[in-house]
Design a protein around this motif. Structure first.
Motif, PDB file in Angstrom:
ATOM      1  N   UNK A   1       0.850  -1.200   0.000  1.00  0.00           N
ATOM      2  CA  UNK A   1       0.000   0.000   0.000  1.00  0.00           C
ATOM      3  C   UNK A   1       0.887   1.253   0.000  1.00  0.00           C
ATOM      4  N   UNK A   2       1.893   1.254   0.864  1.00  0.00           N
ATOM      5  CA  UNK A   2       2.753   2.439   0.993  1.00  0.00           C
ATOM      6  C   UNK A   2       3.548   2.669  -0.298  1.00  0.00           C
ATOM      7  N   UNK A   3       4.038   1.596  -0.860  1.00  0.00           N
ATOM      8  CA  UNK A   3       4.770   1.658  -2.130  1.00  0.00           C
ATOM      9  C   UNK A   3       3.874   2.266  -3.229  1.00  0.00           C
ATOM     10  N   UNK A   4       2.630   1.804  -3.266  1.00  0.00           N
ATOM     11  CA  UNK A   4       1.683   2.307  -4.267  1.00  0.00           C
ATOM     12  C   UNK A   4       1.388   3.789  -4.039  1.00  0.00           C
ATOM     13  N   UNK A   5       1.138   4.146  -2.779  1.00  0.00           N
ATOM     14  CA  UNK A   5       0.794   5.542  -2.469  1.00  0.00           C
ATOM     15  C   UNK A   5       1.963   6.481  -2.766  1.00  0.00           C
ATOM     16  N   UNK A   6       3.182   5.979  -2.604  1.00  0.00           N
ATOM     17  CA  UNK A   6       4.360   6.840  -2.828  1.00  0.00           C
ATOM     18  C   UNK A   6       4.429   7.305  -4.276  1.00  0.00           C
ATOM     19  N   UNK A   7       3.738   6.589  -5.159  1.00  0.00           N
ATOM     20  CA  UNK A   7       3.763   6.955  -6.582  1.00  0.00           C
ATOM     21  C   UNK A   7       2.588   7.844  -6.978  1.00  0.00           C
ATOM     22  N   UNK A   8       1.722   8.187  -6.026  1.00  0.00           N
ATOM     23  CA  UNK A   8       0.573   9.044  -6.331  1.00  0.00           C
ATOM     24  C   UNK A   8       0.903  10.497  -5.996  1.00  0.00           C
ATOM     25  N   UNK A   9      -0.076  11.367  -6.183  1.00  0.00           N
ATOM     26  CA  UNK A   9       0.096  12.785  -5.852  1.00  0.00           C
ATOM     27  C   UNK A   9      -0.340  13.128  -4.430  1.00  0.00           C
ATOM     28  N   UNK A  10      -0.593  12.122  -3.611  1.00  0.00           N
ATOM     29  CA  UNK A  10      -1.044  12.406  -2.246  1.00  0.00           C
ATOM     30  C   UNK A  10       0.060  13.168  -1.487  1.00  0.00           C
ATOM     31  N   UNK A  11      -0.351  14.100  -0.634  1.00  0.00           N
ATOM     32  CA  UNK A  11       0.632  14.913   0.103  1.00  0.00           C
ATOM     33  C   UNK A  11       1.048  14.295   1.435  1.00  0.00           C
ATOM     34  N   UNK A  12       0.102  13.663   2.117  1.00  0.00           N
ATOM     35  CA  UNK A  12       0.367  13.144   3.462  1.00  0.00           C
ATOM     36  C   UNK A  12      -0.193  11.724   3.588  1.00  0.00           C
ATOM     37  N   UNK A  13       0.591  10.833   4.153  1.00  0.00           N
ATOM     38  CA  UNK A  13       0.115   9.468   4.397  1.00  0.00           C
ATOM     39  C   UNK A  13      -0.036   9.289   5.906  1.00  0.00           C
ATOM     40  N   UNK A  14      -1.230   8.837   6.298  1.00  0.00           N
ATOM     41  CA  UNK A  14      -1.551   8.772   7.722  1.00  0.00           C
ATOM     42  C   UNK A  14      -1.443   7.370   8.309  1.00  0.00           C
ATOM     43  N   UNK A  15      -0.766   7.305   9.459  1.00  0.00           N
ATOM     44  CA  UNK A  15      -0.846   6.136  10.337  1.00  0.00           C
ATOM     45  C   UNK A  15      -2.146   6.295  11.123  1.00  0.00           C
ATOM     46  N   UNK A  16      -3.122   5.434  10.875  1.00  0.00           N
ATOM     47  CA  UNK A  16      -4.387   5.521  11.610  1.00  0.00           C
ATOM     48  C   UNK A  16      -4.533   4.282  12.485  1.00  0.00           C
ATOM     49  N   UNK A  17      -4.639   4.520  13.790  1.00  0.00           N
ATOM     50  CA  UNK A  17      -4.768   3.408  14.731  1.00  0.00           C
ATOM     51  C   UNK A  17      -6.250   3.182  14.999  1.00  0.00           C
ATOM     52  N   UNK A  18      -6.943   2.621  13.997  1.00  0.00           N
ATOM     53  CA  UNK A  18      -8.410   2.553  14.028  1.00  0.00           C
ATOM     54  C   UNK A  18      -8.955   1.837  15.262  1.00  0.00           C
ATOM     55  N   UNK A  19      -8.281   0.790  15.701  1.00  0.00           N
ATOM     56  CA  UNK A  19      -8.811   0.014  16.829  1.00  0.00           C
ATOM     57  C   UNK A  19      -8.156   0.424  18.155  1.00  0.00           C
ATOM     58  N   UNK A  20      -7.333   1.456  18.113  1.00  0.00           N
ATOM     59  CA  UNK A  20      -6.684   1.903  19.351  1.00  0.00           C
ATOM     60  C   UNK A  20      -5.900   0.793  20.008  1.00  0.00           C
ATOM     61  N   UNK A  21      -5.248  -0.011  19.191  1.00  0.00           N
ATOM     62  CA  UNK A  21      -4.613  -1.225  19.723  1.00  0.00           C
ATOM     63  C   UNK A  21      -3.086  -1.190  19.679  1.00  0.00           C
ATOM     64  N   UNK A  22      -2.526  -0.109  19.137  1.00  0.00           N
ATOM     65  CA  UNK A  22      -1.067  -0.066  19.014  1.00  0.00           C
ATOM     66  C   UNK A  22      -0.386   0.469  20.276  1.00  0.00           C
ATOM     67  N   UNK A  23       0.784  -0.094  20.554  1.00  0.00           N
ATOM     68  CA  UNK A  23       1.650   0.369  21.627  1.00  0.00           C
ATOM     69  C   UNK A  23       2.712   1.301  21.045  1.00  0.00           C
ATOM     70  N   UNK A  24       3.265   2.179  21.857  1.00  0.00           N
ATOM     71  CA  UNK A  24       4.291   3.101  21.346  1.00  0.00           C
ATOM     72  C   UNK A  24       5.413   2.386  20.584  1.00  0.00           C
ATOM     73  N   UNK A  25       5.833   1.224  21.062  1.00  0.00           N
ATOM     74  CA  UNK A  25       6.877   0.469  20.350  1.00  0.00           C
ATOM     75  C   UNK A  25       6.477   0.179  18.907  1.00  0.00           C
TER      76      UNK A  25
END
Lengths: 324, 324
Positions: free
Chosen positions: B162-186
């Motif tokens: 996904x990131x590789x694909x997006x890097x080739x588009x005109x998008x300005x910002x790519x977001x890390x979205x923690x939809x389930x609130x399940x990620x730890x800082x690490x």
């Protein structure tokens, strides 16, 4: 920079989950917990595989009033035994000594007590007296910790001196205590390196006691743990002074050691914390964020919460005025 | 391992504080905010030096019902202008497009709109359609972001693709979205490295949208920021779906850039959030901790909160049953 100890999936045998629900929660209700509540918490800690339960303070009844404060401010041997009997479990029992309020002559030898550990809470300027207590308790046969309070206000290299001094005592665990809930994970990282630097070479462990003013109690506890802190203070649902502490249910959900069980804690919450939430006020809110940001004692925030004062602009202006 | 960008006292010019109170908060009340509330928030964002305000979603009224959902689910140009006029301020206005619910033919060229940025929220499997939207909005003159949702459930190397694909588009910002609130800082640390690895070489920025299920929204936002994430999503008092988001008042208290002001936010909280807290339910609680731990959608937790269900043991057993 300190090294990580283990990975996100590792079981760390050095980890000790330390419940201080009654001791820190007692600061919210002057230690007026019912025996039923304390007994249920004790059974919860045993069932959950928690390593230590701090059942209160061992303040002398000659110093603070037994009319004003409940039994768990004093932790008389008979009162503790009413809850834990001979405590033939793997859960260790702790109490906290306050420098200036605990009288060491009143503390029996370990052979006459079900208490396993005494934690000595001290401000930096009280260190000599704290060490006197630590050595007395150690000689009597107890495990000991030293919880150095208000270090976010320590001046210059005072903290280094304190750690150097403690490294030469018989204390078992040295605690990073974020009394004002003002530390960021980056700072906890540096403190962990500092504390381990003093503790590890002499075979002592490091602990963390976090407060949730900036909603960072859990994150700071994880940060300290990842870099080698072993003793992790938690309270059920974060019950504790002001913004409260790192919640036991959060930490147990993270730890990978199968000896820790979450369900008994959920049971305790639904039975004993849900009703308590209707009576007592604790946990993060705007006033604590502001004292946390300003690295101030949460006292004015506790007052604002007590009074239901939501005039946050006025509150902030007053807080910052004090600096001028 | 990524490198730190700046220190705890640095001003980082790349930082953008991104308010999404209305857009994420709208998930709590189906976008039924009064114009007075939205206008006051707009003025707050301007006064506080916030960089972007996401004023809602631009879902098509042909797809979702205008009876059921308030104006900010649709963000018609006239409705936005009622609040911001010509928006002659330094605050940029954003809306969010949902793949499958936003119809690109209904979005006017930037020259006819006060909207500056359109953020495209997408699940991994919708990526081709998301890119179609991004390229359309980019061609029309908007800044764009791509917010990839539910990545904690992404399989194998899908996310890298996904990131590789997006890097080739005109998008300005790519977001890390923690939809389930399940990620730890690490984990956020590793994700930051991954996202920056794709974005930085092609001159794109990275953003973070955290949820507070494990009470880690602020800590995760700080972690992402420290290691180079520029766009930081916040909502006032964490107002947002379920356990809510990273609180604006927490982040502004941390940032050192003098352009950010805390007092207008405190004023907004005491005037508009304090009464709202009596009507709407959001923020951390046991059910969200449990779905967060299990990396599950918070839907069952939201249901439990709606129903005032505090039978946490039953809730947990039901959640874990689904796995067997």
């Amino acid at each position: 920079m300190v090294e990580k100890k283990g990975s996100i999936l590792t079981v760390r045998e050095d980890i000790k989950v330390f419940d201080c629900t009654i001791r820190d929660g007692g600061l919210v209700n002057n230690y007026h917990f019912t025996d039923e509540f304390v007994k249920a918490l004790y059974e919860t800690c045993v069932a959950a595989g928690v390593d230590y339960m701090e059942i209160g303070k061992n303040v002398s009844p000659t110093v603070m009033s037994e009319e004003e404060y409940g039994a768990w401010n004093f932790c008389k041997e008979a009162d503790i035994r009413k809850i834990v009997g001979e405590n033939n479990t793997s859960l260790k029992i702790a109490t906290m000594a306050d420098v200036g309020r605990t009288i060491k002559e009143e503390i029996p030898p370990k052979s006459e007590s079900v208490v396993d550990m005494i934690r000595v809470a001290t401000y930096i300027h009280q260190l000599p007296e704290a060490i006197e207590l630590i050595e007395d308790f150690h000689a009597k046969g107890y495990e000991t910790t030293c919880n150095i309070m208000a270090i976010s206000k320590s001046f210059d290299d005072e903290l280094d001196q304190v750690l150097e001094t403690l490294s030469k005592t018989n204390v078992d665990v040295i605690y990073i205590a974020d009394s004002f809930g003002s530390f960021y994970p980056e700072q906890i990282n540096k403190l962990t390196a500092k504390y381990l630097g003093a503790a590890k070479p002499v075979g002592k462990k490091v602990g963390i006691h976090a407060h949730n003013n900036l909603t960072l109690a859990y994150a700071n506890t994880l940060e300290a743990m990842i870099y080698g802190t072993s003793y992790l203070d938690v309270t059920v649902s974060g019950l504790g002074r002001g913004a409260g502490n790192c919640a036991m249910e959060l930490l147990l959900g993270f730890l990978k050691n199968p000896k820790y069980k979450l369900l008994p804690v959920l049971k305790f919450i639904e039975t004993h914390i849900v009703p308590l939430e209707k009576e007592l006020d604790w946990g993060p809110s705007v006033p604590y964020i502001l004292t946390g940001h300003l690295n101030e004692h949460p006292r004015p925030a506790m007052k604002a919460r007590d009074e239901g004062d939501t005039q946050y602009v006025k509150f902030y202006n007053k807080l910052t005025e004090e600096y001028s």
